[in-house]
Design an enzyme around this catalytic site. Structure first.
Site, PDB file in Angstrom:
ATOM      1  N   GLU A 198      -5.682  -7.964   1.477  1.00 29.21           N
ATOM      2  CA  GLU A 198      -6.028  -8.343   2.398  1.00 29.21           C
ATOM      3  C   GLU A 198      -7.836  -8.138   2.252  1.00 29.21           C
ATOM      4  O   GLU A 198      -8.272  -7.379   1.220  1.00 29.21           O
ATOM      5  CB  GLU A 198      -5.499  -6.943   2.748  1.00 29.21           C
ATOM      6  CG  GLU A 198      -4.521  -7.452   3.667  1.00 29.21           C
ATOM      7  CD  GLU A 198      -3.573  -6.209   3.945  1.00 29.21           C
ATOM      8  OE1 GLU A 198      -4.353  -4.784   4.829  1.00 29.21           O
ATOM      9  OE2 GLU A 198      -2.157  -5.386   3.987  1.00 29.21           O
ATOM     10  N   GLU A 245       0.995  -1.492  -0.369  1.00 32.54           N
ATOM     11  CA  GLU A 245       0.639  -0.425   0.130  1.00 32.54           C
ATOM     12  C   GLU A 245       1.122   1.466   0.120  1.00 32.54           C
ATOM     13  O   GLU A 245       0.759   2.169   1.062  1.00 32.54           O
ATOM     14  CB  GLU A 245      -0.862  -0.068   0.866  1.00 32.54           C
ATOM     15  CG  GLU A 245      -1.512  -1.131   1.028  1.00 32.54           C
ATOM     16  CD  GLU A 245      -2.922  -1.120   2.185  1.00 32.54           C
ATOM     17  OE1 GLU A 245      -2.652   0.014   3.014  1.00 32.54           O
ATOM     18  OE2 GLU A 245      -4.377  -1.959   2.768  1.00 32.54           O
TER      19      GLU A 245
HETATM   20  C1  BGP Z   1      -4.612  -1.884   5.560  1.00 35.05           C
HETATM   21  C2  BGP Z   1      -3.101  -2.250   5.687  1.00 35.05           C
HETATM   22  C3  BGP Z   1      -3.508  -3.170   7.403  1.00 35.05           C
HETATM   23  C4  BGP Z   1      -4.451  -3.137   8.481  1.00 35.05           C
HETATM   24  C5  BGP Z   1      -5.484  -2.927   7.452  1.00 35.05           C
HETATM   25  C6  BGP Z   1      -6.466  -2.447   8.408  1.00 35.05           C
HETATM   26  O1  BGP Z   1      -4.671  -0.242   4.682  1.00 35.05           O
HETATM   27  O2  BGP Z   1      -2.472  -2.675   4.873  1.00 35.05           O
HETATM   28  O3  BGP Z   1      -1.750  -3.034   8.141  1.00 35.05           O
HETATM   29  O4  BGP Z   1      -3.809  -1.757   9.300  1.00 35.05           O
HETATM   30  O5  BGP Z   1      -5.223  -2.028   6.719  1.00 35.05           O
HETATM   31  O6  BGP Z   1      -6.925  -1.097   8.640  1.00 35.05           O
HETATM   32  P1  BGP Z   1      -6.929  -0.172  10.300  1.00 35.05           P
HETATM   33  O7  BGP Z   1      -6.295  -1.137  11.283  1.00 35.05           O
HETATM   34  O8  BGP Z   1      -6.554   0.848  10.177  1.00 35.05           O
HETATM   35  O9  BGP Z   1      -9.353  -1.051  10.291  1.00 35.05           O
END
Ligand code: BGP
Length: 473
Positions: free
Chosen positions: A374, A163
């Site tokens: 993800e 990302e």
């Molecule tokens: C993505 C990242 C993850 C994770 C996820 C959820 O952007 O790659 O590392 O954190 O988001 O985000 P959050 O924890 O802010 O809800």
């Protein structure tokens, strides 16, 4: 309704969010180790100092993943654990740790899917300008080569970066991630270009080693859709996708930047410095990428800003993913819509947007291999009589897996799905309150692990290869 036998059902984590042990066994400090100590930057001052102590409990965690039937585990390597100063001496204990994690996965037949950079930059490199400094490119390629040489005999899937838009956008526009700089578009575009160059050079280095594995990068995939059919909001949709999708995938897959964006950058004095060898690396590496990773949580609904550009006072709250902000260039704003569903953190729930987005990617980039690296639901899970009943997560993942299946049936080339996250972990800005995992971690009881309802459900999904999903009529 089964997924093919070579489709990987997985789940993901990232080093800083799980490992803890930030200064143990020779690990150097990262930009995040320092940033989280600045008051107000994270939810209630939470840090990853201990996280869920995966560094000491990885065997227990991977055993649970195996019990869940996980076919593949996506995790990241902490650069400062492997090369404490970013360049120079390699920390053998760091290499030993990841060797042990990889071997533990393989012991259970779990395919390790390794991210090299999930945001924790060695602190000395951040101090020297981080991703804006071109020295970081060479440092990354060296670090990547150390990892290929140490782990590439057993790891056959590498993701270079996670990302870019998030760590550069939050780092140089919103000030919500390290280095905490606000409203510096010139630095933002320079940082993104340096990351793409580092990616391209790492791909070339990997292919030269002839390890016969796959390499690609992951991008957060938030396709923009106009709030209505008006010409101005349709324009906002195009504009947002050029900056949010094409700027990120074109240099990787086509080896050059989208002209629409570069023209605007030139006009505003935001064009990054692009050296000739970087340009050549992008061109040479483009056909060698084996896949792209997509982290899909939500689409964005956009409308054009008419009249005066709005400015936004950046804070942690408005950087945690919910719509309601103007774009950095003041061209459009993201909006929450009355007829859409949202999570407790204001993220839209839209499996339909996922299918539409995948169609859009196919239209832009053809038959490219994709992994969903993800996807998941951040929630505060209810505990009823000692059981963690995360039914909303089951519904969320069910609907998004059905969306993936639909896209595959339409000819989109998706080869795997990684739920975020394998286990409850630290949310960068939201602390431990926002949970994503199949496995619960009890912060009031010695970080004890406990299976959630979704653990058993995901096991059944994997066992049946998706046949028992609740497909929409
Ligand atoms: C993505 C990242 C993850 C994770 C996820 C959820 O952007 O790659 O590392 O954190 O988001 O985000 P959050 O924890 O802010 O809800």
């Amino acid at each position: 309704m089964k997924f093919s036998n070579d489709f990987l059902f997985g789940a993901a984590t990232a080093a800083y969010q799980i490992e803890g042990a930030i200064d143990i066994d020779g690990k150097g400090l990262s930009n995040w180790d320092e940033f989280v100590k600045i008051p107000g930057k994270t939810f209630e001052g939470t840090t990853g100092d201990v996280a869920i102590d995966h560094y000491h409990r990885f065997k227990e965690d991977i055993k649970l993943m195996a019990e869940m039937g996980l076919e593949s585990y996506r995790f990241s390597i902490s650069w400062p654990r492997v090369i404490p100063n970013g360049v120079g001496e390699v920390n053998q204990k760091g290499i030993d740790f990841y060797n042990a994690v990889i071997d533990e996965c393989l012991k259970y037949g779990i395919v390790p899917f390794v991210t090299l950079y999930h945001w924790d930059l060695p602190l000395p490199l951040e101090r020297k300008g981080g991703w804006v400094n071109k020295e970081t490119i060479d440092a990354f390629v060296n670090y990547a080569s150390v990892c290929f040489n140490a782990f590439g005999d057993r790891v056959k899937h590498f993701i270079t970066f996670n990302e870019t838009v998030v760590f550069c956008g939050h780092g140089y526009l919103a000030g919500a991630h390290p280095p905490g700089i606000k409203d510096e578009p010139k630095q933002y575009f320079q940082a993104t270009h340096n990351v793409f160059s580092a990616h391209a050079k790492a791909v070339l280095a990997y292919k030269e080693l002839r390890q016969f594995g796959d390499i690609g990068l992951s991008h957060v995939f938030s396709p923009a859709f106009s709030v209505d059919d008006s010409a101005e909001n349709r324009w906002a949709e195009q504009h947002a996708n050029q900056f949010g999708i094409n700027w990120y995938y074109d240099p990787i897959l086509k080896g050059h930047y989208p002209e629409y964006v570069t023209e605007i950058l030139e006009k505003n004095g935001w064009m990054p410095e692009i050296l000739e060898d970087e340009k050549q690396a992008l061109i040479k590496a483009a056909p060698l990428n084996d896949f792209i990773g997509l982290n899909y949580y939500q689409p964005v609904r956009v409308e054009k800003i008419l009249g005066e550009a709005e400015s936004v006072e950046h804070s942690r709250q408005n950087s945690t993913g919910a719509p309601g902000n103007p774009s950095f260039d003041g061209a459009y704003r993201t909006v929450a819509m009355a007829d859409k569903r949202y999570t407790k953190w204001g993220w839209e729930i839209s499996p339909e947007g996922f299918v539409d987005g995948l169609r859009l990617l196919k239209e832009y980039y053809g038959d490219v291999t994709m992994y969903i690296t993800e996807n998941g639901l951040g929630d505060e899970d209810p505990i009823i009589e000692g059981e963690i009943c995360d039914i909303p997560r089951i519904n969320f993942i069910n609907d998004h897996l059905c969306a993936v299946k639909k896209a595959i049936d339409e000819g989109v080339n998706v080869k795997g799905y990684y739920a975020w996250s394998a286990i409850d972990l630290l949310s960068w800005l939201n602390g431990y309150k926002k949970q994503y995992g199949f496995i619960y971690v009890d912060h009031n009881n010695n970080l004890e692990r406990k299976k959630k309802s979704s653990f058993h459900w995901y096991k059944d999904v994997i066992d049946s290869r998706g046949e028992n999903l609740n497909y929409p009529a």
